[in-house]
Design a protein around this motif. Structure first.
Motif, PDB file in Angstrom:
ATOM      1  N   ALA A  14      40.724  -4.511 -37.046  1.00  0.00           N
ATOM      2  CA  ALA A  14      39.848  -4.628 -35.871  1.00  0.00           C
ATOM      3  C   ALA A  14      38.763  -3.554 -35.889  1.00  0.00           C
ATOM      4  CB  ALA A  14      40.676  -4.535 -34.591  1.00  0.00           C
ATOM      5  N   ALA A  15      39.118  -2.347 -36.297  1.00  0.00           N
ATOM      6  CA  ALA A  15      38.130  -1.263 -36.362  1.00  0.00           C
ATOM      7  C   ALA A  15      37.048  -1.565 -37.388  1.00  0.00           C
ATOM      8  CB  ALA A  15      38.831   0.058 -36.685  1.00  0.00           C
ATOM      9  N   ASP A  43      45.117  -2.871 -36.177  1.00  0.00           N
ATOM     10  CA  ASP A  43      44.173  -1.924 -35.583  1.00  0.00           C
ATOM     11  C   ASP A  43      43.082  -1.542 -36.580  1.00  0.00           C
ATOM     12  OD1 ASP A  43      45.755  -1.756 -33.187  1.00  0.00           O
ATOM     13  OD2 ASP A  43      47.096  -0.384 -34.270  1.00  0.00           O
ATOM     14  N   GLY A  50      46.580   3.882 -36.250  1.00  0.00           N
ATOM     15  CA  GLY A  50      47.235   2.650 -35.859  1.00  0.00           C
ATOM     16  C   GLY A  50      47.778   1.849 -37.033  1.00  0.00           C
ATOM     17  N   ARG A  51      48.215   0.651 -36.695  1.00  0.00           N
ATOM     18  CA  ARG A  51      48.796  -0.260 -37.676  1.00  0.00           C
ATOM     19  C   ARG A  51      47.710  -1.117 -38.304  1.00  0.00           C
ATOM     20  NH1 ARG A  51      54.623  -1.054 -36.295  1.00  0.00           N
ATOM     21  NH2 ARG A  51      54.400  -3.002 -37.435  1.00  0.00           N
ATOM     22  N   SER A  55      37.841   4.529 -36.451  1.00  0.00           N
ATOM     23  CA  SER A  55      39.201   5.039 -36.284  1.00  0.00           C
ATOM     24  C   SER A  55      40.107   4.582 -37.422  1.00  0.00           C
ATOM     25  CB  SER A  55      39.796   4.555 -34.964  1.00  0.00           C
ATOM     26  OG  SER A  55      41.157   4.950 -34.871  1.00  0.00           O
TER      27      SER A  55
END
Length: 96
Positions: free
Chosen positions: A79-80, A76, A72-73, A69
Motif C-alpha cells: 500500500a505504501a 502495508d 508493517g506487514r 514507510s
C-alpha cells in the motif's frame, strides 16, 4: 525484442531475442508492463525483503517527511509503494 526488469533496482532493459537466455536468473524477470513502476500485482509478487529494498531505494534522497514507510506487514508495504506511485515517486528508469 524482449524486455526484462531487474528485481533489485527495477531497471528495465530491452534485449535482442538471441540474447534473452543471458537474462535467465533470479535477478531478472520478463517485463510486461509499461515504462513506469510495477503495477500492484507486481508488488504483490515481491517478497517482503524486496519490497523493503525498493522502499529503501526510494527513500535514499528524500527528506524525512517525504519518506515511504517501511513499517508493517506485506500489505502495508504494498500500500505504501502504491501510494508513492500515485504521488509520482516510483518512476523507473528505462533504456539504459
Amino acid at each position: 525484442m524482449g524486455r526484462f526488469v531487474n528485481t533489485e533496482n527495477k531497471v528495465v532493459v530491452s534485449v535482442a531475442d538471441h540474447k534473452d537466455k543471458r537474462f535467465a536468473s533470479p535477478l531478472w524477470e520478463a517485463y510486461t508492463g509499461s515504462d513506469s513502476a510495477p503495477a500492484a500485482e507486481g508488488y504483490e509478487a515481491l517478497t517482503v525483503p524486496k519490497l523493503k529494498a525498493e522502499i529503501e531505494r526510494r527513500n535514499a534522497d528524500r527528506d524525512e517527511a517525504d519518506r515511504v514507510s517501511s513499517e508493517g506487514r506485506k500489505p502495508d508495504l504494498v500500500a505504501a509503494l502504491e501510494a508513492d506511485d500515485k504521488a509520482g515517486g516510483g518512476i523507473v528508469p528505462t533504456g539504459h
